[in-house]
Design an enzyme around this catalytic site. Sequence first.
Site, PDB file in Angstrom:
ATOM      1  CG  PHE A  73      -2.064  -0.936   1.155  1.00  0.00           C
ATOM      2  CD1 PHE A  73      -2.174  -1.869   0.142  1.00  0.00           C
ATOM      3  CD2 PHE A  73      -3.064  -0.882   2.111  1.00  0.00           C
ATOM      4  CE1 PHE A  73      -3.238  -2.744   0.077  1.00  0.00           C
ATOM      5  CE2 PHE A  73      -4.143  -1.753   2.058  1.00  0.00           C
ATOM      6  CZ  PHE A  73      -4.227  -2.698   1.052  1.00  0.00           C
ATOM      7  CD  GLU A  74       4.204   2.044  -3.493  1.00  0.00           C
ATOM      8  OE1 GLU A  74       4.261   3.028  -4.264  1.00  0.00           O
ATOM      9  OE2 GLU A  74       4.839   0.995  -3.695  1.00  0.00           O
TER      10      GLU A  74
END
Length: 606
Positions: free
Chosen positions: A392-393
């Site tokens: 997750f970014e």
Amino acid sequence: MERTRRRRSVLAVLTAIGLAVPGITALSSAARAADADVAVNGGFESGLTGWTCTAGTTVNSPVHSGTSALQATPAGGDDAQCAQTVTVRPDAQYTLSGYVRGSYVYLGASGTGTTDVSTWTQSAPDWQKLSTTFRTGSATTKVTIYTHGWYGTGAYQADDITLVGPGGSGTTQPPAAPAGLKSTTVTSSSVGLSWSAVTGATSYAVYRDGVKVQTVTGTSATVSGLAASTAYGFQVTAVNEAGESAKSAVVTATTSPGGGGGGGGGSSDLPAHALVGYLHASFANGSGYTRLADVPDSWDVIDLAFGEPTSVTSGDIRFNRCPVTECPNVESDAEFKAAIKAKQAAGKKVLISIGGQNGQVQLTTTAARDTFVSSVSNIIDTYGLDGLDIDFEGHSLSLNAGDTDFRNPTTPVIVNLISALKTLKAKYGAKFVLTMAPETFFVQNGYQYYGSGKWGGQDPRCGAYLPVIHALRDDLTLLHVQDYNSGPIMGLDNQYHSMGGADFHIAMTDMLLTGFPVAGDQNNVFPPLRPDQVAIGMPASTNAGNGHVSPAEVTKTLDCLTKKTNCGSYPTHGTWPALRGLMTWSVNWDRYGNWEFQKNFDAYFG
């Protein structure tokens, strides 16, 4: 800024002149006899107990006396203030003193009920004493004393801060040391502890091998994130508003064997040192498409990039393989599934990686959480995969204001992600491989900042992965933080480290293996991960991302962390020969670069 400094200096001088009047300074013998130092932990020998700091920690050198001193580093928008509120008597005289080092260091008191005071030094290359006096107002029972630096001027140190005057009506003595400390439940990665209650204690600090790792309000605690078959020494102290007690007697406990690999999450099936790489499975770029069957045997964990959401908040994840129009040499589904089985037969792990640069996922509701679980399960079952990688970014994980305890998160996107991952782990069992690939911004930057909840003006993503990592630490196979595409990050030496050399990787990895206080709060310490859970994330080539380092710098990194040789300027806190290995973005870019990253890994670990 200059005018502010000059006005404070003049005020200190005028205050000193005014207090020189005999009628003000003459105290009776009885009053002098009642005077005491009412500051708590002014020598910082108990860490930051009693103090609230925006950017402070304790250091063992330089110190004015004892073994510890405060060190704080002002940023561009923060003066690195450390403060404590002290119980005082109304209409009484107090002297505030302390020793400081650095540029533009201030010592002062506010809330006095009369005239707040401060004193400062423009430059103190060595310890310099600062002192000022004030009289409390007729109804004043609490005063805040503080020290701070000036915006962006570098670190300062403070030690031996005292506030001498009549004792207040509050607690004046730290509690006694706890007795009866013993170990309870012991596993391969955790030790339970219990002890007897101490009269007057408001909380207890737990130490592992001399390092504070927890603060609890009850008389029991569980210390997790430990290595299997390893002996640890534990101690406990009692805390109240007057300070921290002496440490209890040491209790030694040895964790149980961990099934050969040292923990859950399928780690026992990995080799002692593993090479992890992302394979571009759903897209092509300048590196070209690489068929799974053509990935060399050196790669132990292959993350299929990427499963992506149908919308940001739906929780619905789809894995769409690269179309033939974009990847002319793409294999058929049957060939792809056969390649997965062949890799698994050779002892390799093949995972689906969720997220990536363009795949923002926010599980804002329990419905999205449940959809995430079902859709990810469908991908794993369809292709017969070994597990899941969370990449997750962007703004997928951001802390809500007020979410300040990484052990008890309240932000829905974080709570729901933790719940989803625990559900998947329970569904697939002990062999389920769970890995995470956060950016340094989301992890190590939590040492200095912890989202908007703790630091109103800071990015709420700072440290936002910490609650997820901590909640899943007993199920986590690998954490491989992306040590690239990053700005400068502060290490445990309170220096900023930048990409481009071994020191950055050494400092970032040392933080994971040592543990660190979140947002500088010594009572909120993120415990260390086991070395077999940690791989270092690096770009495979200069084409793959900012922060690429040469094979020689990779070797320096591994030498320093696993052997404590070939180290640079960063002082590590241990040696970890069981460090799991390296991760890279990506297999495709390494192939494009003639397998430079893989060849260096093979040469180092044999």
